[in-house]
Structure formats: C-alpha cells, structure tokens
Design an enzyme around this catalytic site. Structure first.
Site, PDB file in Angstrom:
ATOM      1  N   ASN A   1      11.328   3.518   4.482  1.00 39.07           N
ATOM      2  CA  ASN A   1       9.870   3.616   4.854  1.00 39.07           C
ATOM      3  C   ASN A   1       8.834   2.949   4.726  1.00 39.07           C
ATOM      4  OD1 ASN A   1       7.563   5.363   5.248  1.00 39.07           O
ATOM      5  ND2 ASN A   1       6.981   6.041   2.857  1.00 39.07           N
TER       6      ASN A   1
ATOM      7  N   LYS B   1       6.044   2.808   5.886  1.00 40.83           N
ATOM      8  CA  LYS B   1       4.598   3.206   5.897  1.00 40.83           C
ATOM      9  C   LYS B   1       3.700   2.659   6.708  1.00 40.83           C
ATOM     10  CE  LYS B   1       5.439   3.580   0.936  1.00 40.83           C
ATOM     11  NZ  LYS B   1       4.798   4.028  -0.179  1.00 40.83           N
TER      12      LYS B   1
ATOM     13  N   HIS C   1       5.887  14.122   2.588  1.00 42.07           N
ATOM     14  CA  HIS C   1       6.024  12.343   1.797  1.00 42.07           C
ATOM     15  C   HIS C   1       5.105  12.732   1.177  1.00 42.07           C
ATOM     16  CE1 HIS C   1       5.289   8.677   0.790  1.00 42.07           C
ATOM     17  NE2 HIS C   1       6.217   8.509   0.558  1.00 42.07           N
TER      18      HIS C   1
ATOM     19  N   GLU D   1       2.621  10.785   0.268  1.00 46.20           N
ATOM     20  CA  GLU D   1       1.030  10.614   0.313  1.00 46.20           C
ATOM     21  C   GLU D   1       0.079  11.451   1.620  1.00 46.20           C
ATOM     22  OE1 GLU D   1       2.706   6.939   1.279  1.00 46.20           O
ATOM     23  OE2 GLU D   1       2.525   6.308  -0.688  1.00 46.20           O
TER      24      GLU D   1
ATOM     25  N   GLU E   1      11.533  12.238  -5.014  1.00 45.85           N
ATOM     26  CA  GLU E   1      10.673  11.016  -5.232  1.00 45.85           C
ATOM     27  C   GLU E   1       9.383  11.590  -5.999  1.00 45.85           C
ATOM     28  OE1 GLU E   1      10.638   8.057  -1.566  1.00 45.85           O
ATOM     29  OE2 GLU E   1       8.656   9.480  -1.544  1.00 45.85           O
TER      30      GLU E   1
ATOM     31  N   GLY F   1       5.313   3.217  -5.574  1.00 42.83           N
ATOM     32  CA  GLY F   1       4.278   1.897  -5.676  1.00 42.83           C
ATOM     33  C   GLY F   1       3.912   2.393  -6.763  1.00 42.83           C
TER      34      GLY F   1
ATOM     35  N   SER G   1       9.955   2.910  -6.195  1.00 43.94           N
ATOM     36  CA  SER G   1       9.518   1.774  -6.945  1.00 43.94           C
ATOM     37  C   SER G   1      11.839   1.222  -7.017  1.00 43.94           C
ATOM     38  CB  SER G   1       8.933   1.520  -7.984  1.00 43.94           C
ATOM     39  OG  SER G   1       7.981   1.468  -8.324  1.00 43.94           O
TER      40      SER G   1
END
Ligand code: PEP
Length: 261
Positions: free
Chosen positions: A9, A11, A106, A108, A178, A184, A224
């Site tokens: 991904n 992003k 996701h 985010e 996730e 991140g 991560s």
C-alpha cells in the site's frame, strides 16, 4: 491451498518519477528471481498486489502487463458506479482500466474520512459487482486492545462489513487484519498476537459460513511488517501474507518481504 499474498500500500507517497522507478526496480527483481530461480523456485513467489495512488494506476498496469502473479489495485473506491460525484473514482472505472483489487476500510479511511462499516459494506458489495476483489481491512485501536476488546471490535467490523453477504460473494474477499496501533508506528503485533487474531477470524468465518470457506480464505497481517519480521509472522499457520505500508516503498525491502515465506 490458500493463496499466499504480499500486498504493498503506497498510500499518498511518491512522485510519478519515483513511482515508475520503484515499479521498474521491483520488476527487475521479479524477473531476476524468475530467470534464476533465486533463493526459491519459480512457482514459489507469492501473489503480489500493488496499491499505488490512482494517478499511477495505468503506468503500473503497463509495467506489469504480462505478469500473471502480480496485480494492481487501488486504495479506495467510491460507493457508486457513476454520476455527479466530483473528484471520486468508481469501481467500474478501476476495472475498466485493468485494476483488479481494491482496499476497503483501511484504518486511515475509517479515521480521516469517517468511513463506517455500513459504508464499507456498500463499497465491498459494489467492488464485487464490478469484478474487483476487495481487501477488507479490520483491526482494533490501542485502547481497545488494552481493555481486552480487540476480538469484539474485529468481530463487529467483519459482521457489519462482510458477513451479511452470501458465501459465494464473501468467499472472494481477502481479509487484512491491521491493528491500528501497529500501522506506521514501528510497533508490530507479535507473531503470537497475529496468529491468535487470525485464528479467531478464521473461526468466525467457519461459524458464519463453513469450514471449507474458512480454510480457503486469505487473511493478511498489516502493521509495521518489514523485511526483518516478515518471516516470523508469515510462518504462523493462519497468517497468509502481509499488507505492507512503509516497507513497500523500497524495492529491496519489499522484495525481501516477498521472499519471506
Ligand atoms: C498499512 O498502511 O496498511 C500498513 C500496514 O502500514 P505500515 O506497514 O507502514 O505499518
């Protein structure tokens, strides 16, 4: 046998030049591996999915045109096929360009764009209707894990987003676990924590649908994951690969993750 998958991904990163350079570097590594057998045999490369920003979709599709084991997808889709939705991109458009997958939900998108499970359920159904394979993301926040609510949170997300569908539809979905606290942050779920949640998700699928379906659904770990920890995570029975953010932006690191099965 379940599909092994490593997905990247990207992003909202990379200029056009950087994106094409990364794609071509990755292509060279794959070619080298396929030509030489590399450390693994030809057929042993996992399936690779790349999720670049929309604007690089056609460029990447061109670079990887004849690569059966590598597919290109998008990070999001709009929940309608067409119409007066300025600035949005529909699953129909992505499919018509040759994109095959889409991330859905996701963290985010959930956090910054307030996407909830009802909306995500709509997006998932529309993706499938238009021939895109959804990679449905789920995972708990840190306070939810710290208070022992992580199983409940993930079960709820899957129930609302995926489990209302019939087996023949839901069976096409890839699930990505996730944990939000690991995305991140450099803080990875331990292999045991990942395995515990993946086994739980597989059991939910079995209870909702069938053992057969649970056995064949791919569940990816994201958060991560990097070239150093991927092998340990992928060695777990119910971890079928990874959804990789930061480490997918460097061809060397991403390719080492690809080779981590
Ligand atoms: C992600 O964004 O899906 C992700 C897992 O990011 P990172 O690998 O950077 O934690």
């Amino acid at each position: 046998m379940r599909k092994k998958i490593v997905a990247g991904n990207w992003k909202m990163n990379l200029s056009a030049e950087e994106a094409m350079a990364l794609a071509n570097e990755l292509k060279q590594k794959i070619d080298h591996q396929l030509d030489t057998g590399g450390p693994r045999q030809n057929g042993a490369l996992p399936r690779i999915l790349l999720f670049p920003p929309y604007v690089y979709l056609s460029g990447l599709i061109e670079v990887f045109r004849n690569y059966e084991g590598l597919s290109i997808g998008v990070q999001n889709i709009y929940q309608e096929e067409k119409g007066a939705y300025t600035g949005e991109v529909s699953p129909l458009m992505v499919r018509s360009m040759g994109g095959t997958h889409t991330l859905i939900g996701h963290s985010e998108r959930r956090m910054h764009f307030n996407e909830d499970d009802e909306l995500l359920a709509k997006k998932t159904a529309l993706a499938l209707k238009n021939g895109l394979i959804p990679v449905y993301c789920c995972g708990e926040m840190l306070p939810e894990r710290e208070t022992g609510k992580h199983f409940q949170v993930v079960a709820e997300q899957l129930k609302k987003g995926v489990f209302w569908m019939k087996e023949e539809e839901a069976g096409n979905i890839i699930i990505a676990y996730e944990p939000v606290w690991a995305i991140g942050t450099g803080q990875t779920a331990s292999p045991d924590q990942a395995q515990e949640m993946h086994a739980y998700i597989r059991q939910l699928i079995a209870d909702q649908y069938s053992n057969k379906m649970a056995d064949r659904m791919t569940i990816l770990y994201g958060g991560s994951c990097n070239a150093k920890n991927a092998a340990e995570l992928f060695a777990k029975e119910d971890v079928d690969g990874g959804l990789i953010g930061g480490a997918s932006l460097k061809a060397d690191d991403f390719f080492r993750i690809i080779q981590s099965f």
